[in-house]
Design an enzyme around this catalytic site. Structure first.
Site, PDB file in Angstrom:
ATOM      1  N   GLY A  95      31.222  35.271  29.870  1.00  0.00           N
ATOM      2  CA  GLY A  95      32.001  35.037  28.990  1.00  0.00           C
ATOM      3  C   GLY A  95      32.102  33.428  28.519  1.00  0.00           C
TER       4      GLY A  95
ATOM      5  N   HIS B  60      40.494  42.073  33.189  1.00  0.00           N
ATOM      6  CA  HIS B  60      41.366  42.057  31.879  1.00  0.00           C
ATOM      7  C   HIS B  60      40.505  42.228  30.652  1.00  0.00           C
ATOM      8  CE1 HIS B  60      39.411  37.979  31.425  1.00  0.00           C
ATOM      9  NE2 HIS B  60      40.052  37.746  32.538  1.00  0.00           N
ATOM     10  N   GLU B  61      41.246  42.249  29.531  1.00  0.00           N
ATOM     11  CA  GLU B  61      40.110  42.420  28.262  1.00  0.00           C
ATOM     12  C   GLU B  61      39.024  41.630  28.065  1.00  0.00           C
ATOM     13  OE1 GLU B  61      39.760  44.940  25.823  1.00  0.00           O
ATOM     14  OE2 GLU B  61      41.214  46.161  27.090  1.00  0.00           O
TER      15      GLU B  61
ATOM     16  N   LEU C 113      41.963  34.591  28.019  1.00  0.00           N
ATOM     17  CA  LEU C 113      42.524  35.456  29.343  1.00  0.00           C
ATOM     18  C   LEU C 113      41.697  35.159  30.292  1.00  0.00           C
ATOM     19  CD1 LEU C 113      42.430  39.074  27.919  1.00  0.00           C
ATOM     20  CD2 LEU C 113      44.384  37.446  27.952  1.00  0.00           C
TER      21      LEU C 113
ATOM     22  N   GLN D 173      29.318  27.164  33.007  1.00  0.00           N
ATOM     23  CA  GLN D 173      28.761  28.331  34.010  1.00  0.00           C
ATOM     24  C   GLN D 173      27.600  29.002  33.214  1.00  0.00           C
ATOM     25  OE1 GLN D 173      30.871  31.104  36.688  1.00  0.00           O
ATOM     26  NE2 GLN D 173      31.047  32.403  34.995  1.00  0.00           N
TER      27      GLN D 173
ATOM     28  N   HIS E  91      37.068  40.625  30.320  1.00  0.00           N
ATOM     29  CA  HIS E  91      35.832  41.410  31.374  1.00  0.00           C
ATOM     30  C   HIS E  91      35.373  42.708  30.454  1.00  0.00           C
ATOM     31  CE1 HIS E  91      38.156  39.364  34.519  1.00  0.00           C
ATOM     32  NE2 HIS E  91      36.889  38.954  34.894  1.00  0.00           N
TER      33      HIS E  91
ATOM     34  N   ASP F  42      34.084  30.433  30.240  1.00  0.00           N
ATOM     35  CA  ASP F  42      33.312  29.526  31.610  1.00  0.00           C
ATOM     36  C   ASP F  42      32.173  28.880  30.973  1.00  0.00           C
ATOM     37  OD1 ASP F  42      35.179  29.946  33.727  1.00  0.00           O
ATOM     38  OD2 ASP F  42      34.853  31.874  33.125  1.00  0.00           O
TER      39      ASP F  42
ATOM     40  N   ARG G  82      43.441  34.218  36.619  1.00  0.00           N
ATOM     41  CA  ARG G  82      44.022  33.153  37.249  1.00  0.00           C
ATOM     42  C   ARG G  82      45.601  32.880  36.327  1.00  0.00           C
ATOM     43  NH1 ARG G  82      39.062  30.309  38.721  1.00  0.00           N
ATOM     44  NH2 ARG G  82      39.298  30.157  41.075  1.00  0.00           N
TER      45      ARG G  82
END
Ligand code: PAF
Length: 284
Positions: free
Chosen positions: A147, A34-35, A184, A153, A37, A150, A187
Site C-alpha cells: 500500500g 480493512h478496505e 485507512l 516501506q 488491505h 506506508d 491503528r
C-alpha cells in the site's frame, strides 16, 4: 480458501499452483484487515491467477515501548474478509514458525531507511525487510502488493528487490481513505472520538500541499508550510516530520517535481499516524 499455518504447507501450495501454471501474487499484512488491505487483494487478483495473503504481526518490526502487545487482532474477521475477496491461501504462521529458536539473521536496509520512519522507529525497517524476505522466499510470488500509505516501506522493498536482483514485481496500491480523507489503518481503532475528529488534518495538509503544487509552488519549504498550517489548525496534533522527498530513496529535495513524495507523521495523543501523497504535474 486454504488456511495454512506451517511454512511447509505454504511451500506445498505454491508448488501445486506453479505446477498448474498459475501466476502467484503475495499480499503481506499484519491482519485486522480493512478496505486498504482488500484493495491490495483486488490488485493482486488483477496481476495474478492465485493470491496468497499472509497475516502475521511481526514482532521484529516493533521497537521497545511500541504497540506489539495491543496491536489489534481479529483472525475470524480477517478470514471472512479474505475469503470474501477471493484470497486463495491465507498464511497465518505462529511467531515460532517464522523465527525458529536461535534465528539470528537480519536483512538490513541502506541509506533509504535512515530518515523519516526509519529515524523515528530504529530497527523497524530491518524487521520489515527480514520478514518480507522470509515471506517472499516461502511464497515465491511473481508479484507482491504494497500500500502507498506506508510509502517508505514500499520504497525499501522495491530497492531490496532491485539491489538483490530478485525477479518479483512490486505493485504499489493507492491509499484507501475515509470520507474525510483519513487514510485507512489498522491503528485507527486507537483513536478516540476527539482524536478521530482531528485526524483528518493530515490528509487536509497533504491536499493543501497538492493544491499549492498545482498552483505552481515548487519549493519544499512552501509545500511543507502548507501541510504544517493544517496540522497547526487542529489542536493536539503534533507533527513528527513533514518530508518532501524523491521517490527512489526518500532523500529530501529542495524543489518538488512530478513524482515527488510529500509525507507526514503526526501524533494525536498516544497514536501516531502517517500519510503521504505523490505529487503529479497537471493532476486535476
Ligand atoms: O505493512 C505491513 O502491514 C507490514 O509492515 C508488513 C509488510 C506486512 C510486514 O510485516
Amino acid at each position: 480458501m486454504r488456511e495454512l499455518t506451517a511454512a511447509a504447507d505454504l511451500r506445498a501450495f505454491v508448488r501445486e499452483a506453479r505446477g498448474a501454471g498459475r501466476r502467484l501474487a503475495l499480499v503481506p499484512t499484519m491482519g485486522f484487515l480493512h478496505e486498504g488491505h482488500l484493495a491490495l487483494v483486488d490488485a493482486a487478483r488483477r496481476a495474478a491467477d492465485a493470491v496468497v495473503m499472509s497475516v502475521f504481526v511481526n514482532p521484529l518490526q516493533f521497537g521497545p515501548g511500541e504497540d506489539l502487545d495491543r496491536y489489534p487482532r481479529d483472525l475470524a474477521r480477517d478470514r471472512a474478509l479474505a475469503r470474501g475477496r477471493g484470497v486463495d491461501a491465507l498464511f497465518v504462521p505462529a511467531a515460532a514458525e517464522m523465527y525458529r529458536p536461535g534465528a539470528d539473521t537480519r536483512v538490513v536496509p541502506g541509506a533509504a531507511a535512515e530518515r523519516w520512519e526509519g529515524a523515528a522507529r530504529p530497527g523497524h525497517f530491518t524487521g520489515v525487510l527480514t520478514v518480507v524476505t522470509k515471506l517472499l522466499h516461502l511464497a515465491e510470488p511473481d508479484v507482491v502488493c504494497f500500500g502507498q500509505k506506508d510509502i517508505q516501506q514500499a520504497i525499501l522493498v522495491r530497492r531490496m528487490l532491485r539491489d538483490l536482483d530478485w525477479p518479483v514485481e512490486l505493485v504499489l496500491v493507492p491509499t484507501v481513505r475515509e470520507p474525510d480523507g483519513l487514510a485507512l489503518s489498522s491503528r485507527n481503532v486507537y483513536l478516540d472520538a476527539a482524536a478521530r475528529a482531528r485526524a483528518g488534518s493530515l490528509s487536509r495538509g497533504l491536499r493543501a500541499a497538492e493544491a499549492a503544487f498545482r498552483a505552481g509552488a515548487r519549493s519544499a519549504a512552501a509545500l511543507e508550510a502548507a501541510v504544517r498550517r493544517e496540522l497547526a489548525a487542529a489542536p493536539g496534533v503534533e507533527a513528527d516530520y513533514i518530508a518532501v522527498a524523491e521517490p527512489d530513496a526518500m532523500q529530501p529535495v529542495a524543489e518538488a517535481r512530478d513524482g515527488t513524495i510529500v509525507a507526514v507523521a503526526a501524533r494525536i495523543g498516544r497514536t501516531r499516524l502517517i500519510d503521504n501523497v505523490i505529487l503529479r504535474e497537471g493532476a486535476g
